[in-house]
Design an enzyme around this catalytic site. Structure first.
Site, PDB file in Angstrom:
ATOM      1  N   ASP A 188     -15.948  36.557  91.688  1.00 60.66           N
ATOM      2  CA  ASP A 188     -15.791  35.623  92.801  1.00 60.66           C
ATOM      3  C   ASP A 188     -14.336  35.692  93.259  1.00 60.66           C
ATOM      4  O   ASP A 188     -13.430  35.916  92.451  1.00 60.66           O
ATOM      5  CB  ASP A 188     -16.090  34.186  92.359  1.00 60.66           C
ATOM      6  CG  ASP A 188     -17.455  34.029  91.720  1.00 60.66           C
ATOM      7  OD1 ASP A 188     -18.427  34.566  92.285  1.00 60.66           O
ATOM      8  OD2 ASP A 188     -17.553  33.372  90.667  1.00 60.66           O
TER       9      ASP A 188
ATOM     10  N   ASP B 242     -19.622  38.796  94.564  1.00 61.17           N
ATOM     11  CA  ASP B 242     -20.419  37.672  94.092  1.00 61.17           C
ATOM     12  C   ASP B 242     -20.141  36.475  95.005  1.00 61.17           C
ATOM     13  O   ASP B 242     -20.446  36.524  96.180  1.00 61.17           O
ATOM     14  CB  ASP B 242     -20.092  37.387  92.618  1.00 61.17           C
ATOM     15  CG  ASP B 242     -21.133  36.496  91.952  1.00 61.17           C
ATOM     16  OD1 ASP B 242     -22.137  36.151  92.600  1.00 61.17           O
ATOM     17  OD2 ASP B 242     -20.946  36.139  90.780  1.00 61.17           O
TER      18      ASP B 242
ATOM     19  N   ASP C 243     -17.034  29.693  93.440  1.00 61.29           N
ATOM     20  CA  ASP C 243     -18.069  29.141  92.565  1.00 61.29           C
ATOM     21  C   ASP C 243     -17.446  28.107  91.639  1.00 61.29           C
ATOM     22  O   ASP C 243     -16.327  28.285  91.135  1.00 61.29           O
ATOM     23  CB  ASP C 243     -18.739  30.243  91.745  1.00 61.29           C
ATOM     24  CG  ASP C 243     -19.793  31.009  92.549  1.00 61.29           C
ATOM     25  OD1 ASP C 243     -19.912  30.753  93.765  1.00 61.29           O
ATOM     26  OD2 ASP C 243     -20.484  31.865  91.969  1.00 61.29           O
TER      27      ASP C 243
ATOM     28  N   ARG D 214     -26.052  29.533 100.286  1.00 58.39           N
ATOM     29  CA  ARG D 214     -25.187  28.818  99.341  1.00 58.39           C
ATOM     30  C   ARG D 214     -23.926  28.266 100.004  1.00 58.39           C
ATOM     31  O   ARG D 214     -22.823  28.700  99.730  1.00 58.39           O
ATOM     32  CB  ARG D 214     -24.805  29.701  98.154  1.00 58.39           C
ATOM     33  CG  ARG D 214     -25.973  30.122  97.297  1.00 58.39           C
ATOM     34  CD  ARG D 214     -25.504  30.847  96.050  1.00 58.39           C
ATOM     35  NE  ARG D 214     -26.651  31.321  95.251  1.00 58.39           N
ATOM     36  CZ  ARG D 214     -26.541  32.016  94.125  1.00 58.39           C
ATOM     37  NH1 ARG D 214     -25.343  32.316  93.649  1.00 58.39           N
ATOM     38  NH2 ARG D 214     -27.621  32.412  93.480  1.00 58.39           N
TER      39      ARG D 214
END
Length: 426
Positions: A207, A246, A250, A302
């Site tokens: 990430d 990714d 996050d 997301r």
């Protein structure tokens, strides 16, 4: 008459002496304002504001940044990033590409040949090429994974960019990251996972910014994207896009008390995951996150997807493009309180597409604008869901009390367009 002439000349000289560019305000010792989201809870978030002068650094390359981070030291520190720092460089500052990390005979061609589902089947990859992939990935991780310790402030100076890095706030507390562009956390060595999603998929490691076990974190005025290597430009292998990225940000593994404000997330597939998995029951009572005045542009999904957490989502701006799945993911035991957010989409995307639920049961929403029209996302989801998703209720079990002024979605939409992202701190 003479007095008036002197005054006029003095005024003119004053105008001529004004610098062309006013000096930027030093934000490096700023702390999170009281009540500004979950990160203001309790002791608040002060980052490295108490650092002594010996622990205030201005860094211009990866080697200097690594030294300033001091292996994730908890000593109060302020790190100012100047210019563009490329994490894929050696200690001499020379650029490293994927071939430089490859070892033990790894090659993409050999890996694809070894684990082609038509010959390998559905078993998890194992053997020489998977071992070589893991060894190669470890070599890249040594360069691109940068650990941030407690009591740290990282700020970008004008135009600052950190590219190719995975900035990780791991088991740390009291951290501030502001005014920085985070770009292209590119994984050279994706792993094939045959049983993911039924058809298999490529799994990547990095990430741009990852909070894991982190508490009291303020992320403000960052810009995060895949700029430079968009996944859409990658080839297809085994009938799946060869993903290299990714998440953009996050927040997982029991992270808690986080505020993300005035930031821009763009040109990416899975932007933000809050919560690790449906089985991560240790996340209960944690993952308290505030997202306000952020812009999500050309994000496929997301934005965020939430498990377990109490998430306050207000005054955010969404701009969807053709490649789009959903924005708000309501997953296991999540409690999302959404207020006055604005969504802009092409004509083929409907309001019913904005919310998707997996085992979620509740969504509180008010004041939503969809292409400039007010909508009730909860009612639309329950009326038009595919049948595979259960109806959601409006009772999320909590009411936010820590927040800045909540504007109308219309006003916030304009202000976020002007003010979100790196380089836009007033």
């Amino acid at each position: 008459m003479r007095l008036r002439q002197i005054m006029a000349v003095t005024a003119l000289l004053g105008v001529l002496c004004v610098p062309a560019h006013a000096e930027a305000r030093d934000i490096s010792r700023d702390t999170l304002a009281p009540n500004d989201g979950w990160a203001a809870y309790g002791t608040g978030t002060t980052g490295g504001s108490r650092a002594d002068e010996a622990h205030v650094f201005t860094v211009t390359d990866r080697a200097e940044l690594v030294r300033a981070l001091a292996g994730g030291s908890d000593t109060p520190k302020i790190i100012r990033i100047a210019g563009t720092i490329d994490a894929n460089t050696d200690d001499d500052g020379d650029h490293l590409d994927c071939a430089d990390y490859a070892t033990d005979g790894y090659s993409p061609r050999k890996y694809l040949s070894a684990y082609d589902p038509r010959t390998w089947g559905a078993a998890k990859p194992s053997g020489p090429q998977e071992d070589a992939r893991q060894a190669s990935a470890a070599r890249q991780a040594e360069h691109v994974v940068l650990n941030v310790g407690s009591n740290t402030t990282i700020v970008g100076l004008e135009g600052a960019v950190l590219k190719g890095a995975s900035l990780q706030i791991k088991n740390a507390e009291n951290v501030i990251v502001r005014n920085l562009e985070l770009r292209d956390a590119y994984d050279c060595f994706p792993v094939w996972q045959p049983n993911t999603g039924g058809l298999g998929d490529w799994k990547t490691a990095y990430d741009n910014l990852w909070l894991t076990g982190a508490t009291h974190v303020w992320i403000d005025h960052i810009t995060a994207s895949d700029k430079g290597h968009p996944d859409a430009a990658e080839p297809t292998y085994f009938a799946r896009n060869y993903l290299r990225h990714d998440g953009l940000l996050d927040i997982t593994n029991g992270s808690d008390l986080v505020t993300v404000s005035w930031s821009r997330f763009a040109d990416h597939d899975k932007a933000m995951l809050i919560g690790s998995s449906d089985s991560a029951t240790g996340d209960r009572g944690k993952l308290r996150v505030t997202l306000h005045h952020n812009e999500f542009e050309s994000v496929v999904q997301r934005a965020p997807r939430v498990r377990f957490g109490q998430v306050h989502l207000y005054n955010n701006r969404y701009i969807a493009k053709d490649d789009y799945r959903y924005s708000l993911g309501i997953s296991t035991e999540s409690a999302v309180h959404a207020e006055n957010n604005a969504f802009h989409t092409p004509g083929h995307i409907e309001a019913a597409d904005l919310v998707k639920s997996w085992n979620g049961s509740a969504l509180h929403q008010t004041g939503t604008l969809f292409n400039d029209y007010p909508v009730d996302l909860l009612a639309i989801h329950n009326a038009y869901n595919s049948g595979s998703e259960r109806d959601l209720t409006a009772d999320v079990g909590w009411t936010p009390t820590l927040h800045t002024k909540i504007d109308s979605a219309e006003r916030a939409d304009r202000e976020v367009a002007r003010g979100a992202g790196a380089g836009r701190i007033p």
